[in-house]
Design a protein around this motif. Structure first.
Motif, PDB file in Angstrom:
ATOM      1  N   ASP A 209      40.095  37.058  45.377  1.00 51.33           N
ATOM      2  CA  ASP A 209      40.967  36.105  45.838  1.00 51.33           C
ATOM      3  C   ASP A 209      42.258  35.837  44.651  1.00 51.33           C
ATOM      4  N   ALA A 210      43.154  36.256  45.074  1.00 47.72           N
ATOM      5  CA  ALA A 210      44.392  36.248  44.354  1.00 47.72           C
ATOM      6  C   ALA A 210      45.055  34.887  43.966  1.00 47.72           C
ATOM      7  N   ASP A 211      44.921  34.088  44.902  1.00 45.97           N
ATOM      8  CA  ASP A 211      45.156  32.769  44.817  1.00 45.97           C
ATOM      9  C   ASP A 211      44.640  31.950  43.676  1.00 45.97           C
ATOM     10  N   ASN A 212      43.526  32.448  43.035  1.00 50.39           N
ATOM     11  CA  ASN A 212      42.880  31.710  42.006  1.00 50.39           C
ATOM     12  C   ASN A 212      42.477  32.475  40.718  1.00 50.39           C
TER      13      ASN A 212
ATOM     14  N   ARG B 266      40.594  45.354  47.097  1.00 52.16           N
ATOM     15  CA  ARG B 266      41.607  44.528  47.830  1.00 52.16           C
ATOM     16  C   ARG B 266      41.785  42.842  47.227  1.00 52.16           C
ATOM     17  N   ALA B 267      42.926  42.543  47.200  1.00 52.53           N
ATOM     18  CA  ALA B 267      43.292  41.352  46.702  1.00 52.53           C
ATOM     19  C   ALA B 267      43.966  40.587  47.814  1.00 52.53           C
ATOM     20  N   TYR B 268      43.376  38.996  48.044  1.00 49.85           N
ATOM     21  CA  TYR B 268      43.973  38.486  49.370  1.00 49.85           C
ATOM     22  C   TYR B 268      44.919  37.266  48.663  1.00 49.85           C
ATOM     23  N   GLY B 269      45.580  37.015  49.685  1.00 52.11           N
ATOM     24  CA  GLY B 269      46.576  35.893  49.317  1.00 52.11           C
ATOM     25  C   GLY B 269      48.015  35.936  49.931  1.00 52.11           C
ATOM     26  N   ASP B 270      48.488  34.829  50.076  1.00 52.80           N
ATOM     27  CA  ASP B 270      49.984  34.688  50.536  1.00 52.80           C
ATOM     28  C   ASP B 270      51.079  35.483  49.628  1.00 52.80           C
ATOM     29  N   TRP B 271      51.245  36.904  49.851  1.00 54.00           N
ATOM     30  CA  TRP B 271      52.319  37.575  48.874  1.00 54.00           C
ATOM     31  C   TRP B 271      53.633  36.940  49.339  1.00 54.00           C
ATOM     32  N   THR B 272      53.995  36.429  49.989  1.00 54.89           N
ATOM     33  CA  THR B 272      55.329  35.906  50.258  1.00 54.89           C
ATOM     34  C   THR B 272      55.859  34.711  49.242  1.00 54.89           C
ATOM     35  N   THR B 273      54.698  34.072  48.790  1.00 55.60           N
ATOM     36  CA  THR B 273      55.059  33.110  47.619  1.00 55.60           C
ATOM     37  C   THR B 273      55.188  33.665  46.264  1.00 55.60           C
ATOM     38  N   GLN B 274      55.995  32.764  45.558  1.00 55.32           N
ATOM     39  CA  GLN B 274      56.324  32.907  44.092  1.00 55.32           C
ATOM     40  C   GLN B 274      54.989  32.979  43.272  1.00 55.32           C
ATOM     41  N   GLN B 275      53.993  32.282  43.850  1.00 55.70           N
ATOM     42  CA  GLN B 275      52.948  32.084  42.968  1.00 55.70           C
ATOM     43  C   GLN B 275      52.174  33.419  42.538  1.00 55.70           C
ATOM     44  N   LEU B 276      52.233  34.379  43.389  1.00 58.49           N
ATOM     45  CA  LEU B 276      51.566  35.529  43.159  1.00 58.49           C
ATOM     46  C   LEU B 276      52.500  36.632  42.746  1.00 58.49           C
TER      47      LEU B 276
ATOM     48  N   LEU C  68      49.801  47.520  41.497  1.00 57.36           N
ATOM     49  CA  LEU C  68      50.477  48.867  41.218  1.00 57.36           C
ATOM     50  C   LEU C  68      49.632  49.870  40.264  1.00 57.36           C
ATOM     51  N   ASP C  69      49.411  49.409  39.033  1.00 57.75           N
ATOM     52  CA  ASP C  69      48.734  49.946  38.040  1.00 57.75           C
ATOM     53  C   ASP C  69      47.141  50.340  38.392  1.00 57.75           C
ATOM     54  N   HIS C  70      46.462  49.486  39.269  1.00 56.26           N
ATOM     55  CA  HIS C  70      45.023  49.680  39.505  1.00 56.26           C
ATOM     56  C   HIS C  70      44.885  49.980  41.035  1.00 56.26           C
ATOM     57  N   SER C  71      45.947  50.459  41.598  1.00 56.29           N
ATOM     58  CA  SER C  71      45.930  50.865  43.096  1.00 56.29           C
ATOM     59  C   SER C  71      45.074  49.862  43.703  1.00 56.29           C
ATOM     60  N   ILE C  72      45.342  48.488  43.694  1.00 56.16           N
ATOM     61  CA  ILE C  72      44.640  47.498  44.396  1.00 56.16           C
ATOM     62  C   ILE C  72      45.490  47.015  45.753  1.00 56.16           C
ATOM     63  N   GLN C  73      44.639  47.164  46.908  1.00 57.07           N
ATOM     64  CA  GLN C  73      45.673  46.852  48.162  1.00 57.07           C
ATOM     65  C   GLN C  73      45.761  45.542  48.244  1.00 57.07           C
TER      66      GLN C  73
ATOM     67  N   ALA D  75      42.518  29.907  53.889  1.00 49.98           N
ATOM     68  CA  ALA D  75      42.505  31.067  54.901  1.00 49.98           C
ATOM     69  C   ALA D  75      42.368  32.243  54.235  1.00 49.98           C
ATOM     70  N   THR D  76      42.573  32.336  52.906  1.00 49.76           N
ATOM     71  CA  THR D  76      42.255  33.452  52.054  1.00 49.76           C
ATOM     72  C   THR D  76      40.630  33.591  52.096  1.00 49.76           C
ATOM     73  N   ASP D  77      39.964  32.581  51.802  1.00 53.94           N
ATOM     74  CA  ASP D  77      38.471  32.690  51.718  1.00 53.94           C
ATOM     75  C   ASP D  77      38.056  33.235  53.221  1.00 53.94           C
ATOM     76  N   SER D  78      38.449  32.579  54.222  1.00 49.85           N
ATOM     77  CA  SER D  78      37.871  33.074  55.563  1.00 49.85           C
ATOM     78  C   SER D  78      38.355  34.595  55.624  1.00 49.85           C
ATOM     79  N   ALA D  79      39.521  35.000  55.238  1.00 50.83           N
ATOM     80  CA  ALA D  79      39.737  36.543  55.433  1.00 50.83           C
ATOM     81  C   ALA D  79      38.950  37.251  54.550  1.00 50.83           C
ATOM     82  N   MET D  80      38.590  36.849  53.520  1.00 50.79           N
ATOM     83  CA  MET D  80      37.712  37.721  52.328  1.00 50.79           C
ATOM     84  C   MET D  80      36.525  37.848  52.980  1.00 50.79           C
ATOM     85  N   ILE D  81      35.775  36.801  53.686  1.00 49.78           N
ATOM     86  CA  ILE D  81      34.417  36.724  54.179  1.00 49.78           C
ATOM     87  C   ILE D  81      34.636  37.580  55.442  1.00 49.78           C
TER      88      ILE D  81
END
Length: 235
Positions: free
Chosen positions: A4-7, A30-40, A48-53, A66-72
């Motif tokens: 959960d990249a948001d947290n 896999r890392a989940y979150g809203d990647w359109t935000t500056q927060q992430l 990039l360094d660890h090949s995380i999608q 929504a991130t929690d739901s997607a992860m589950i």
């Protein structure tokens, strides 16, 4: 490995992956979150360094995670579609207790990672749980995440004693590896690093008034096995 990249804190990812490698190879990262935000924004280098999608998840409804739901949902898909041996879940502030329990019901290992605020119900639902404060770079750690006192509190000493009793022979001696396994079953979030020692062997050797420790040679003579006995039972 589902994050959960948001947290989660990207600064601990390298150390976190080192922990994961103790249990196997992370074939899915896999890392989940809203990647359109500056927060992430701080995640870019780690991804990039660890090949995380990165898994994009828009916050469609305010106040709903929504991130929690997607992860589950993804976890359940992976559980039924891939020949995996276990899951590493990094939720931090959310309760994934039901997910951890469901995965374990299928006979798979569950290793959880999160901050101290992680719900206790999720912690004990995992086979192993690691607090990410212990994985932070040394300069970022506070005194609370290192050695809090000269020795662990009584409940930790009792935890070790119970694990020794469960694994000991008639003489009271138990292999430290078996003791460590029993501790993990009783308390998934037990970590000797919380008391200033990288390994359980270092912790018990620092407590000579409570435990006896012996390094016994293996039959091949190439290495040693650590055994431990409770001084209370030996008295």
């Amino acid at each position: 490995m589902l994050i959960d990249a948001d947290n989660a804190n990207p600064k601990v990812i390298e150390a976190l992956l080192g922990e994961v490698s103790r249990y196997g190879i992370a074939s899915v990262k896999r890392a989940y979150g809203d990647w359109t935000t500056q927060q992430l924004g701080g995640w870019k280098t780690s991804l990039l360094d660890h090949s995380i999608q990165p898994m994009q998840q828009f916050a469609n409804t305010k106040g709903k995670n929504a991130t929690d739901s997607a992860m589950i949902i993804d976890a359940m898909d992976l559980l039924h579609m891939r020949g995996l041996d276990g899951f590493c879940i990094v939720p931090s502030d959310s309760d994934f207790t039901g997910l951890a329990r469901r995965i374990r019901e299928n006979g798979l290992l569950v290793v959880g990672f999160g901050e101290k605020k992680t719900p206790k119900a999720f912690v004990v639902a995992c086979d192993r749980f690691v607090y990410t404060e212990l994985l932070q770079p040394p300069e970022a750690k506070s005194a609370a995440t290192t050695v809090a006192s000269p020795e662990p509190p009584r409940e930790v000493l009792d935890l070790i004693r119970n694990a020794i009793e469960a694994a000991s022979d008639d003489t009271g001696w138990a292999p430290l590896s078996a003791v460590g396994s029993n501790i993990a079953k009783q308390s998934p979030d037990f970590d000797s690093r919380s008391y200033g020692h990288a390994k359980l062997s270092g912790l018990v050797k620092s407590l000579p008034k409570h435990f006896q420790v012996q390094d016994r040679p293996r039959p091949d003579g190439q290495s040693k096995v650590v055994f431990i006995r409770d001084r209370q039972s030996a008295a």
